[in-house]
Motif scaffolding. Structure first.
Motif, PDB file in Angstrom:
ATOM      1  N   MET A 160     -15.489   6.914 -11.014  1.00 11.44           N
ATOM      2  CA  MET A 160     -15.717   5.743 -10.238  1.00 11.44           C
ATOM      3  C   MET A 160     -16.437   6.569  -8.852  1.00 11.44           C
ATOM      4  N   HIS A 161     -17.735   5.937  -8.429  1.00 13.30           N
ATOM      5  CA  HIS A 161     -18.175   6.613  -7.292  1.00 13.30           C
ATOM      6  C   HIS A 161     -17.575   6.017  -6.049  1.00 13.30           C
ATOM      7  N   THR A 162     -17.403   6.736  -4.941  1.00 14.73           N
ATOM      8  CA  THR A 162     -16.906   6.407  -3.541  1.00 14.73           C
ATOM      9  C   THR A 162     -17.615   6.768  -2.479  1.00 14.73           C
ATOM     10  N   THR A 163     -17.095   6.331  -1.556  1.00  9.98           N
ATOM     11  CA  THR A 163     -17.981   6.939  -0.324  1.00  9.98           C
ATOM     12  C   THR A 163     -17.796   8.603  -0.056  1.00  9.98           C
ATOM     13  N   ASP A 164     -16.563   8.696  -0.414  1.00 12.85           N
ATOM     14  CA  ASP A 164     -16.214  10.357  -0.329  1.00 12.85           C
ATOM     15  C   ASP A 164     -17.111  11.125  -1.096  1.00 12.85           C
ATOM     16  N   LEU A 165     -17.494  10.498  -2.446  1.00  9.60           N
ATOM     17  CA  LEU A 165     -18.476  11.308  -3.468  1.00  9.60           C
ATOM     18  C   LEU A 165     -19.955  11.326  -2.516  1.00  9.60           C
ATOM     19  N   VAL A 166     -20.459   9.904  -2.169  1.00  8.33           N
ATOM     20  CA  VAL A 166     -21.609   9.904  -1.338  1.00  8.33           C
ATOM     21  C   VAL A 166     -21.848  11.009  -0.237  1.00  8.33           C
ATOM     22  N   LYS A 167     -20.580  11.036   0.389  1.00 13.83           N
ATOM     23  CA  LYS A 167     -20.604  12.103   1.531  1.00 13.83           C
ATOM     24  C   LYS A 167     -21.014  13.446   1.100  1.00 13.83           C
ATOM     25  N   ARG A 168     -20.290  13.854  -0.070  1.00 18.06           N
ATOM     26  CA  ARG A 168     -20.385  15.141  -0.651  1.00 18.06           C
ATOM     27  C   ARG A 168     -21.848  15.282  -1.244  1.00 18.06           C
ATOM     28  N   ALA A 169     -22.383  14.351  -1.732  1.00 17.91           N
ATOM     29  CA  ALA A 169     -23.809  14.412  -2.162  1.00 17.91           C
ATOM     30  C   ALA A 169     -24.914  14.492  -0.967  1.00 17.91           C
ATOM     31  N   LEU A 170     -24.492  13.673  -0.003  1.00 17.65           N
ATOM     32  CA  LEU A 170     -25.404  13.782   1.323  1.00 17.65           C
ATOM     33  C   LEU A 170     -25.423  15.432   1.944  1.00 17.65           C
TER      34      LEU A 170
END
Length: 90
Positions: free
Chosen positions: A1-11
């Motif tokens: 499941m995608h989360t805002t933490d994963l989005v931060k890492r992708a950024l």
């Protein structure tokens, strides 16, 4: 499941890609529209996604490019398999 933490890492990776000379970033698999919007708002690069969803859903997300990936091929392959099975039963 995608989360805002994963989005931060992708950024963080997007920043590294930009520093390395990339001119866009591709994020296949991210399908949550709110997370896509967060990503595009904060990405230093234009964002490309891969989806089988209706393109109009992404109108207000800031996505620069939408790819259908292998969807068309997989649909055709499924139809060919269905036809082959019918022929084998005949």
């Amino acid at each position: 499941m995608h989360t805002t933490d994963l989005v931060k890492r992708a950024l963080e990776r997007a920043d590294a890609y930009k520093e390395a000379g990339a001119d866009c970033i591709f994020i296949p698999g991210l399908t949550d529209l709110s997370l896509i919007s967060i990503f595009t708002e904060n990405s230093p690069l234009p964002v490309n996604i891969m989806t089988s969803y209706e393109p109009s859903l992404f109108k207000n997300t800031g996505v620069a490019r939408i790819s259908c990936g292998p969807t068309a091929f997989l649909n055709i392959q499924g139809q060919l398999e269905t036809n082959a099975k019918k022929m084998m039963r005949s």
